[in-house]
Write a protein that holds these residues in place. Structure first.
Motif, mmCIF file in Angstrom:
data_model
loop_
_atom_site.group_PDB
_atom_site.id
_atom_site.type_symbol
_atom_site.label_atom_id
_atom_site.label_comp_id
_atom_site.label_asym_id
_atom_site.label_seq_id
_atom_site.Cartn_x
_atom_site.Cartn_y
_atom_site.Cartn_z
ATOM 1 N N LYS A 10 0.799 -1.092 0.066
ATOM 2 C CA LYS A 10 -0.065 -0.185 0.035
ATOM 3 C C LYS A 10 0.908 1.180 -0.182
ATOM 4 N N HIS A 93 -8.532 -2.438 -6.126
ATOM 5 C CA HIS A 93 -8.455 -2.747 -4.695
ATOM 6 C C HIS A 93 -9.607 -1.848 -4.084
ATOM 7 N N GLU A 164 -11.457 -10.292 -1.161
ATOM 8 C CA GLU A 164 -11.092 -9.415 -0.116
ATOM 9 C C GLU A 164 -12.266 -8.906 0.625
ATOM 10 N N GLY A 170 -7.399 -5.248 7.293
ATOM 11 C CA GLY A 170 -6.798 -4.431 8.210
ATOM 12 C C GLY A 170 -7.529 -4.729 9.428
ATOM 13 N N SER A 206 -6.587 -9.605 6.519
ATOM 14 C CA SER A 206 -6.044 -9.951 7.894
ATOM 15 C C SER A 206 -5.271 -11.326 8.015
HETATM 16 P P1 PGA Z 1 -4.690 -6.819 5.300
HETATM 17 O O1 PGA Z 1 -4.736 -6.003 3.887
HETATM 18 O O2 PGA Z 1 -3.697 -8.071 5.143
HETATM 19 O O3 PGA Z 1 -3.694 -5.770 6.185
HETATM 20 O O4 PGA Z 1 -5.895 -6.968 5.832
HETATM 21 C C1 PGA Z 1 -4.997 -6.762 2.742
HETATM 22 C C2 PGA Z 1 -5.209 -6.098 1.431
HETATM 23 O O5 PGA Z 1 -5.716 -4.857 1.609
HETATM 24 O O6 PGA Z 1 -4.754 -6.220 0.350
#
Ligand code: PGA
Length: 242
Positions: A10, A93, A164, A170, A206
């Motif tokens: 990111k 995304h 996702e 997150g 996550s």
């Molecule tokens: P995360 O993010 O593993 O921190 O949940 C995944 C993503 O947004 O691709």
């Protein structure tokens, strides 16, 4: 079975931090049974392409433009990404859909431009918590797939889908592995109907070194898109070595 594990950094790291992390990961990950991709920010892509030159880790980007070149201030061309060694590109995304108002038509154009340049798009789909609670997750995802993959031709190309669930990103609250498996089965069959080809479906949201093994054993989970846990070298290496 070999899984595809994609790190999504990111906009979380400084330029030097990105280089240091890429060096640590490539030094420690000399051999791994899974396929590993790192997606840093645009600024550090060229330097990280050099760092990964002699490793088995592959380079990815977090986005790319709808055309190869032209008057598109601020955009980055898929042709140029390809020329510096990028192989994968994350598209659609949920953070871009939300904060940058990207819709499925734009994402569809980006997918076509990426494929034209032989990049492998990683199309992200997923439902919001409110949609899940209303029992609409599958409906939302079918719509994202139908619009995002409209007239996408995969005859000589590859594409990956990342499921996702937005509420799991997150949050430290990953989806239950069996529920993920069911969603992946659904996404694979929907995508197959549209593309006439079976494509890999990754799970993101996550994922960490503690929960990854419970996802690894699911038949229709072909890999992972990892955000937070990919920012710490030891944690990410544990994930890759599963
Ligand atoms: P995360 O993010 O593993 O921190 O949940 C995944 C993503 O947004 O691709």
């Amino acid at each position: 079975m070999k899984k595809l594990i994609i790190a999504n950094w990111k906009m979380k790291l400084g330029f030097n931090e990105s280089l240091v992390l890429a060096k640590k990961i490539s030094n420690k990950l000399k051999s791994n049974k899974n396929n590993i991709v790192i997606c840093p920010d645009y600024l550090s892509l060229v330097s990280i392409a050099n760092i990964l030159k002699n490793s088995k880790i592959v380079l990815g980007a977090q986005d790319s433009a709808i055309v190869d070149s032209g008057a598109y201030t601020g955009e980055v061309s898929p042709l140029n990404l390809k020329s510096i060694g990028v192989k994968y590109v994350i598209l659609g995304h949920s953070e871009r859909r939300e904060h940058l108002h990207e819709n499925s038509a734009i994402i569809n154009d980006k997918i076509k431009a990426a494929l034209k340049n032989k990049l492998i798009p990683v199309l992200c789909v997923g439902e919001k918590l409110i949609e899940r609670e209303a029992g609409e997750a599958k409906l939302v995802i079918s719509d994202q797939l139908r619009r995002g993959l409209n007239k996408v031709d995969l005859k000589n190309n590859n594409l990956v889908i990342a499921y996702e669930p937005i509420w799991a990103i997150g949050s430290g609250k990953a989806i239950a592995p069996l529920e993920a498996e069911e969603m992946h089965q659904f996404i694979k069959s929907q995508a197959n109907k549209i593309l006439k080809k079976i494509v890999p479906v990754l799970y993101g949201g996550s994922v960490d070194s503690k929960n990854i093994s419970s996802f690894m054993s699911q038949k229709n989970i072909d890999g992972f898109l990892v955000g937070g846990a990919s920012l710490k070298s030891d944690e990410f290496i544990k994930i890759c070595l599963q």
